[in-house]
Design a protein around this motif. Structure first.
Motif, PDB file in Angstrom:
ATOM      1  N   LYS A  68       1.052   3.547  -3.226  1.00  0.00           N
ATOM      2  CA  LYS A  68      -0.183   4.276  -3.510  1.00  0.00           C
ATOM      3  C   LYS A  68      -0.372   5.437  -2.534  1.00  0.00           C
ATOM      4  O   LYS A  68      -0.875   6.499  -2.916  1.00  0.00           O
ATOM      5  CB  LYS A  68      -1.381   3.329  -3.450  1.00  0.00           C
ATOM      6  N   MET A  69       0.037   5.239  -1.288  1.00  0.00           N
ATOM      7  CA  MET A  69      -0.091   6.307  -0.300  1.00  0.00           C
ATOM      8  C   MET A  69       0.822   7.477  -0.640  1.00  0.00           C
ATOM      9  O   MET A  69       0.437   8.644  -0.518  1.00  0.00           O
ATOM     10  CB  MET A  69       0.217   5.762   1.092  1.00  0.00           C
ATOM     11  N   THR A 107      10.599   5.005  -1.724  1.00  0.00           N
ATOM     12  CA  THR A 107       9.615   4.874  -0.644  1.00  0.00           C
ATOM     13  C   THR A 107      10.100   4.033   0.542  1.00  0.00           C
ATOM     14  O   THR A 107       9.295   3.584   1.351  1.00  0.00           O
ATOM     15  CB  THR A 107       8.305   4.279  -1.199  1.00  0.00           C
ATOM     16  N   GLU A 132       5.660   8.358   9.017  1.00  0.00           N
ATOM     17  CA  GLU A 132       4.565   8.928   9.816  1.00  0.00           C
ATOM     18  C   GLU A 132       4.942   8.981  11.286  1.00  0.00           C
ATOM     19  O   GLU A 132       4.682   9.972  11.979  1.00  0.00           O
ATOM     20  CB  GLU A 132       3.299   8.100   9.601  1.00  0.00           C
ATOM     21  N   ILE A 162       6.562   4.035   4.811  1.00  0.00           N
ATOM     22  CA  ILE A 162       5.554   5.061   5.060  1.00  0.00           C
ATOM     23  C   ILE A 162       5.230   5.140   6.553  1.00  0.00           C
ATOM     24  O   ILE A 162       5.191   6.228   7.135  1.00  0.00           O
ATOM     25  CB  ILE A 162       4.265   4.771   4.259  1.00  0.00           C
ATOM     26  N   THR A 163       4.997   3.984   7.184  1.00  0.00           N
ATOM     27  CA  THR A 163       4.677   3.973   8.611  1.00  0.00           C
ATOM     28  C   THR A 163       5.811   4.589   9.420  1.00  0.00           C
ATOM     29  O   THR A 163       5.581   5.360  10.355  1.00  0.00           O
ATOM     30  CB  THR A 163       4.409   2.537   9.092  1.00  0.00           C
ATOM     31  N   SER A 206      -9.420   6.105   8.097  1.00  0.00           N
ATOM     32  CA  SER A 206      -9.009   7.184   7.182  1.00  0.00           C
ATOM     33  C   SER A 206      -8.271   8.294   7.934  1.00  0.00           C
ATOM     34  O   SER A 206      -7.369   8.932   7.377  1.00  0.00           O
ATOM     35  CB  SER A 206     -10.235   7.757   6.452  1.00  0.00           C
ATOM     36  N   SER A 216       0.807  -1.224   0.000  1.00  0.00           N
ATOM     37  CA  SER A 216       0.000   0.000   0.000  1.00  0.00           C
ATOM     38  C   SER A 216       0.841   1.275   0.000  1.00  0.00           C
ATOM     39  O   SER A 216       0.342   2.350  -0.328  1.00  0.00           O
ATOM     40  CB  SER A 216      -0.924  -0.002   1.222  1.00  0.00           C
ATOM     41  N   GLY A 217       2.122   1.173   0.347  1.00  0.00           N
ATOM     42  CA  GLY A 217       2.951   2.361   0.501  1.00  0.00           C
ATOM     43  C   GLY A 217       3.101   3.190  -0.755  1.00  0.00           C
ATOM     44  O   GLY A 217       3.056   4.421  -0.706  1.00  0.00           O
ATOM     45  N   ILE A 222       4.373  12.060   2.977  1.00  0.00           N
ATOM     46  CA  ILE A 222       3.212  11.523   3.700  1.00  0.00           C
ATOM     47  C   ILE A 222       2.118  12.580   3.672  1.00  0.00           C
ATOM     48  O   ILE A 222       2.351  13.740   3.311  1.00  0.00           O
ATOM     49  CB  ILE A 222       3.557  11.145   5.155  1.00  0.00           C
ATOM     50  N   ARG A 223       0.914  12.195   4.088  1.00  0.00           N
ATOM     51  CA  ARG A 223      -0.215  13.110   4.053  1.00  0.00           C
ATOM     52  C   ARG A 223       0.010  14.313   4.975  1.00  0.00           C
ATOM     53  O   ARG A 223       0.605  14.198   6.045  1.00  0.00           O
ATOM     54  CB  ARG A 223      -1.506  12.391   4.457  1.00  0.00           C
ATOM     55  N   ALA A 274      -0.270  11.341  -1.672  1.00  0.00           N
ATOM     56  CA  ALA A 274       0.282  12.522  -1.003  1.00  0.00           C
ATOM     57  C   ALA A 274       0.901  13.483  -2.014  1.00  0.00           C
ATOM     58  O   ALA A 274       0.716  14.707  -1.921  1.00  0.00           O
ATOM     59  CB  ALA A 274       1.328  12.096   0.039  1.00  0.00           C
TER      60      ALA A 274
END
Length: 307
Positions: A19-20, A134, A284, A280-281, A261, A16-17, A178-179, A24
């Motif tokens: 796509k995340m 990533t 964050e 990604i985690t 979400s 999933s990373g 990241i977001r 962003a």
């Protein structure tokens, strides 16, 4: 009136990373007035092949760390093997059709699509190709000398690229995108009320991973649930079977969530997190200053991320 600049962002569903990060980047580009188009190159080339590759990746990842380690480091020794070359040959027409359709001002990779760099000189020499790495390491498959810029997480990645022969001026240490929500400041007490958390207890957040790659999770949750001064939040992502399994257990101090979400709110509520070391985690957690327990990293990019 000048047209909006167009950005073609290439992503992939294998994990999933990617796509995340793409999402962003798309948000950030659009806030600056650009037109950003996200496309999954493998999936658009051949959905069946894409599914097979994704299932093979997950199978190798879950059947044993020694197997995944061998697969990962064999690829490191020969990132430009005949198999990889055939994969890129398979995607060539799809990528060129995308370029003809979108007419991008630049191409951004969030997956090691080195085919975009391989085709650059012959087909679109005036379109810059950028790669956003990533992970906190850089597998050999990401590296290609015709990539105009690399955006990387840390010095370790820059050192590997320089050793490979990429000039330092073409490498930027920006961190992994990241977001924007993770950069916000939130009322912790209000969020504790929202999620029915006891402010007098420590809060452990467990990110189980979409594919349930945290092993023995039920046992871990049962042990954590027995501690009187601890409350636990488990995020199962889109893993419905894991969510169903854990939801059936009568926990006293543990809440089970599926996909969240607004997961940045749980970071704000948590005192520490147990997770697998995905790029990604980790980004964050670093941004929100969340202390981490890195659970049983699989050798390969997870192990290197953990280091």
């Amino acid at each position: 009136m000048n047209r909006s600049k167009k950005v073609l962002i290439l992503t992939c569903s294998h994990g999933s990373g990617h796509k995340m990060v793409s999402a962003a980047l798309k948000d950030a580009f659009e806030q600056k007035g650009y037109t950003a188009v996200v496309r999954d190159l493998f999936n658009e080339t051949n959905r069946l092949v894409n599914t097979i590759i994704e299932k093979s990746y997950l199978l190798s990842y879950n059947i044993g760390s020694s197997f995944y380690k061998k697969m990962y480091y064999d690829m490191e020794k020969d990132a430009h093997s005949k198999f990889i070359y055939r994969l890129w040959t398979l995607t060539e027409k799809t990528l060129l059709d995308m370029v003809d359709e979108i007419h991008p001002d630049c191409i951004v990779n969030t997956y090691p699509y080195t085919v975009s760099s391989i085709l650059k000189q012959a087909h679109y020499p005036d379109i810059p190709v950028y790669t956003v790495v990533t992970d906190f390491c850089i597998p050999a498959a990401w590296q290609h000398e015709d990539t105009d810029k690399f955006y990387v997480a840390c010095q370790n990645v820059e050192d590997h690229l320089v050793d490979y022969g990429i000039p330092a001026e073409r490498i930027l240490k920006t961190g992994i995108p990241i977001r924007e929500a993770f950069y916000g400041h939130y009322d912790r007490h209000r969020l504790q009320e929202k999620y029915h958390l006891d402010p007098d207890k420590r809060t452990l957040v467990i990110c189980a991973g979409t594919y349930g790659v945290v092993k023995n999770l039920r046992t871990i949750c049962e042990k954590a649930d027995s501690l009187h001064n601890l409350q636990t939040i488990v995020v199962c992502g889109k893993n419905k079977s894991l969510y169903k399994e854990l939801s059936a257990v009568s926990f006293k101090n543990t809440q089970i969530f599926g996909f969240v979400s607004d997961i940045h709110e749980l970071y704000c509520c948590g005192d520490f997190m147990m997770t697998k070391p995905g790029g990604i985690t980790l980004s964050e957690a670093v941004t929100t200053r969340m202390p981490l327990i890195l659970h049983n990293p699989v050798p390969g990019q997870e192990g290197e991320n953990a280091e």
